[in-house]
Write an enzyme that holds these catalytic residues in place. Structure first.
Site, PDB file in Angstrom:
ATOM      1  N   HIS A  17       0.807  -1.236  -0.019  1.00  0.00           N
ATOM      2  CA  HIS A  17       0.101  -0.042  -0.053  1.00  0.00           C
ATOM      3  C   HIS A  17       0.865   1.337   0.045  1.00  0.00           C
ATOM      4  O   HIS A  17       0.616   2.152  -0.647  1.00  0.00           O
ATOM      5  CB  HIS A  17      -1.030   0.000   1.170  1.00  0.00           C
ATOM      6  CG  HIS A  17      -1.929  -1.031   1.283  1.00  0.00           C
ATOM      7  ND1 HIS A  17      -2.222  -1.874   2.646  1.00  0.00           N
ATOM      8  CD2 HIS A  17      -2.785  -1.517   0.347  1.00  0.00           C
ATOM      9  CE1 HIS A  17      -2.877  -2.663   2.264  1.00  0.00           C
ATOM     10  NE2 HIS A  17      -3.551  -2.626   1.060  1.00  0.00           N
ATOM     11  N   LYS A  41     -15.315  -7.561   4.506  1.00  0.00           N
ATOM     12  CA  LYS A  41     -14.302  -8.342   5.463  1.00  0.00           C
ATOM     13  C   LYS A  41     -14.496  -7.724   6.644  1.00  0.00           C
ATOM     14  O   LYS A  41     -14.823  -6.527   6.820  1.00  0.00           O
ATOM     15  CB  LYS A  41     -12.751  -8.131   4.911  1.00  0.00           C
ATOM     16  CG  LYS A  41     -12.539  -8.314   3.418  1.00  0.00           C
ATOM     17  CD  LYS A  41     -11.294  -7.948   2.984  1.00  0.00           C
ATOM     18  CE  LYS A  41     -10.959  -7.610   1.531  1.00  0.00           C
ATOM     19  NZ  LYS A  41      -9.721  -6.830   1.335  1.00  0.00           N
ATOM     20  N   ARG A  90      -2.090  -6.490  -8.144  1.00  0.00           N
ATOM     21  CA  ARG A  90      -0.751  -7.542  -7.947  1.00  0.00           C
ATOM     22  C   ARG A  90      -0.733  -8.362  -8.730  1.00  0.00           C
ATOM     23  O   ARG A  90       0.403  -9.044  -9.292  1.00  0.00           O
ATOM     24  CB  ARG A  90      -1.214  -7.791  -6.519  1.00  0.00           C
ATOM     25  CG  ARG A  90      -0.731  -7.055  -5.215  1.00  0.00           C
ATOM     26  CD  ARG A  90      -1.314  -7.647  -3.898  1.00  0.00           C
ATOM     27  NE  ARG A  90      -2.998  -7.421  -4.058  1.00  0.00           N
ATOM     28  CZ  ARG A  90      -3.695  -7.188  -3.179  1.00  0.00           C
ATOM     29  NH1 ARG A  90      -3.198  -7.592  -1.822  1.00  0.00           N
ATOM     30  NH2 ARG A  90      -4.852  -7.092  -3.347  1.00  0.00           N
ATOM     31  N   SER A 128      -2.760  -7.819   3.198  1.00  0.00           N
ATOM     32  CA  SER A 128      -3.040  -7.434   4.563  1.00  0.00           C
ATOM     33  C   SER A 128      -3.427  -8.962   5.005  1.00  0.00           C
ATOM     34  O   SER A 128      -2.973  -9.333   6.348  1.00  0.00           O
ATOM     35  CB  SER A 128      -4.208  -6.738   4.825  1.00  0.00           C
ATOM     36  OG  SER A 128      -3.733  -5.187   4.329  1.00  0.00           O
TER      37      SER A 128
END
Ligand code: ADP
Length: 168
Positions: A17, A41, A90, A128
């Site tokens: 990030h 989430k 990514r 994360s």
């Protein structure tokens, strides 16, 4: 003033990030890192904790602001007088979902563009979720997280371990 919004869960902010924030801060006059409230989430870190961790990590970048939002991203963007959504990519696995989101956001407001930034190769494996897994198992976090927040993350997981042991 060219303002961009970088949305995400940031549970917690990682070096991946931070790399995207650093690079986009050189392209825009202001970058607003904004935490999505009520996402799908369930976060480990509270909203207050996530804000504090991001603020610590971006402390030396002058044109970055930290905020949070709920509801439609395009409405939030307009309210912030921004025109651009920044997203990090990514892997191919990120692509399909991000592609749909970008098209939907463009349909909801055609003035808003999504800018995709390719991950730094060093961080392409970093999420994360993976970082939380390493932290949970007490693994080394030094290449994964901004150095300013490593102790906070370790403390959080020690606290969680203590709570879990207390419960059982
Ligand atoms: P995560 O997927 O790690 O839980 P977020 O939901 O907070 O992260 O992601 C916010 C944004 O940051 C998304 O656009 C995501 O693709 C991007 N991002 C996350 N990790 C990286 C990374 N290692 N490199 C580039 N972009 C990333």
């Amino acid at each position: 003033m060219r303002i961009a919004v970088y949305p995400g869960s940031f549970d917690p902010i990682t070096n991946g990030h931070l790399d995207i924030i650093n690079r986009s801060s050189k392209i825009f006059d202001k970058v607003i890192v904004s935490i999505l409230q009520n996402g799908n989430k369930i976060p480990i870190f509270t909203m207050e904790e996530r804000i504090r961790l991001i603020k610590k990590a971006v402390n030396n970048i002058t044109n970055v602001e930290v905020d949070y939002f709920s509801g439609l991203l395009v409405n939030y963007i307009k309210q912030k007088k921004a025109k651009v959504i920044i997203k990090g990519l990514r892997a191919i696995s990120d692509f399909e979902y991000e592609f749909q989101m970008a098209l939907m956001n463009h349909k909801l407001d055609s003035d808003i563009e999504t800018l995709f930034m390719m991950t730094n190769a060093n961080y392409s494996y970093l999420s994360s979720t993976m970082v939380k897994e390493v932290a949970r198992l007490n693994g080394p976090l030094s290449d994964l997280l901004p150095k300013e927040i490593i102790d906070d993350v370790k403390d959080k997981f020690s606290e969680l371990r203590r709570k879990n042991n207390g419960d059982s």
